[in-house]
Enzyme design. Structure first.
Site, PDB file in Angstrom:
ATOM      1  N   TYR A 290       0.812  -1.221   0.000  1.00 16.73           N
ATOM      2  CA  TYR A 290       0.000   0.000   0.000  1.00 16.73           C
ATOM      3  C   TYR A 290       0.849   1.277   0.000  1.00 16.73           C
ATOM      4  O   TYR A 290       0.331   2.366   0.095  1.00 16.73           O
ATOM      5  CB  TYR A 290      -0.904  -0.014   1.244  1.00 16.73           C
TER       6      TYR A 290
ATOM      7  N   LYS B  36      -0.298   9.904   1.117  1.00 17.67           N
ATOM      8  CA  LYS B  36      -1.340  10.369   2.039  1.00 17.67           C
ATOM      9  C   LYS B  36      -0.723  10.910   3.323  1.00 17.67           C
ATOM     10  O   LYS B  36      -1.201  11.907   3.885  1.00 17.67           O
ATOM     11  CB  LYS B  36      -2.299   9.229   2.370  1.00 17.67           C
TER      12      LYS B  36
END
Length: 271
Positions: free
Chosen positions: A170, A177
């Protein structure tokens, strides 16, 4: 029934008594599906006109536009690759000319790509950072003059629990993010004295096309069932829930919420 029609049915019609965003224009990037689409429809239900950004999914963008217009407010689709600073500035100029504003900018775009870090190419890394993190800065730079002219403004970044937790393959989503969240804090400190509030919203697991693309349909369903079973709320957030939290951050009740990341996940991140 399309995703936009389902979201519209879930939201209901605009209630004039609750039209707290009437007269405002909101830009939602990545609003052709999923969380972005849900945010666009929820803010429209509260009276905002909506600029629907997309880059590839023109049909989905038009679904969002149709659902928004059905609520009695204006909506237009704007194609723009948010990785380009020049294109972003051009889009903001177009939105100002067509709809006025934006008063509210929700940076939601993301490049959905999962793979081990050792296999990530230079181009993939740069694009992931540009779309998620750099775009938030460019959006602020382009929209802040308009917001100051209109007397106030709101910038909201949509982030992820993967910004703080290590999830399988991820990194291309989670690392940008995390950078967005820290950029958000610096922007909040710089822009709040100018009347512009900057915050972020961090959803937990939300069943969207992006999740299905990352995990596959069957695994996505299994994981959502597991998250619902283990979260204290016994449910996870829907796109409409994300939209309502964004709306709160744009309300007078959140005037002192500055530079914060608000988690909405039913409590699943407690474990």
């Amino acid at each position: 029934m399309t995703d936009a029609q389902a979201l519209h049915a879930a939201h209901g019609t605009q209630d004039s008594a609750s039209s707290s965003l009437a007269g405002k224009t909101v830009l939602v990037t990545g609003a052709s599906s999923g969380i972005g689409q849900g945010i666009a429809i929820e803010l429209a239900r509260l009276g905002a006109d909506v600029a629907v950004n997309y880059v590839r999914n023109a049909a989905g963008a038009q679904e969002t536009v149709g659902a928004v217009r059905a609520l009695g407010v204006r909506a237009e689709a704007f194609r723009c690759d948010v990785s380009s600073r020049a294109d972003l500035f051009g889009m903001i100029e177009s939105i100002d000319a067509v709809l006025g504003g934006p008063d509210i900018v929700v940076s939601n775009s993301v490049e959905v790509l999962t793979k081990p870090l050792m296999d990530v190419t230079e181009a993939e890394w740069q694009r992931a950072m540009e779309i998620t993190c750099s775009a938030f800065l460019y959006l602020a730079q382009a929209s802040a003059p308009i917001m100051r002219r209109r007397g106030a403004g709101w910038l909201i970044g949509i982030t992820s629990l993967g910004a703080h937790r290590v999830l399988d393959d991820y990194a291309l989503l989670g690392v940008p993010k995390a950078a967005l969240e820290h950029l958000m804090r610096y922007l909040a400190a710089e822009l709040r004295p100018q009347g512009i509030r900057v915050n972020a919203v961090s959803p937990g697991a939300v069943k969207t096309a992006a999740m299905r693309a990352v995990r596959g349909d069957e695994l996505a369903e299994e994981r959502m069932a597991m998250f619902r079973a283990t979260a204290p709320a016994r449910q996870t957030a829907m796109p409409a829930d994300i939209g309502r939290l964004v709306a709160f951050l744009c309300s007078p009740q959140a005037d002192l919420v500055v530079g914060q990341t608000l988690v909405i996940d039913g409590g699943m991140s407690l474990y």
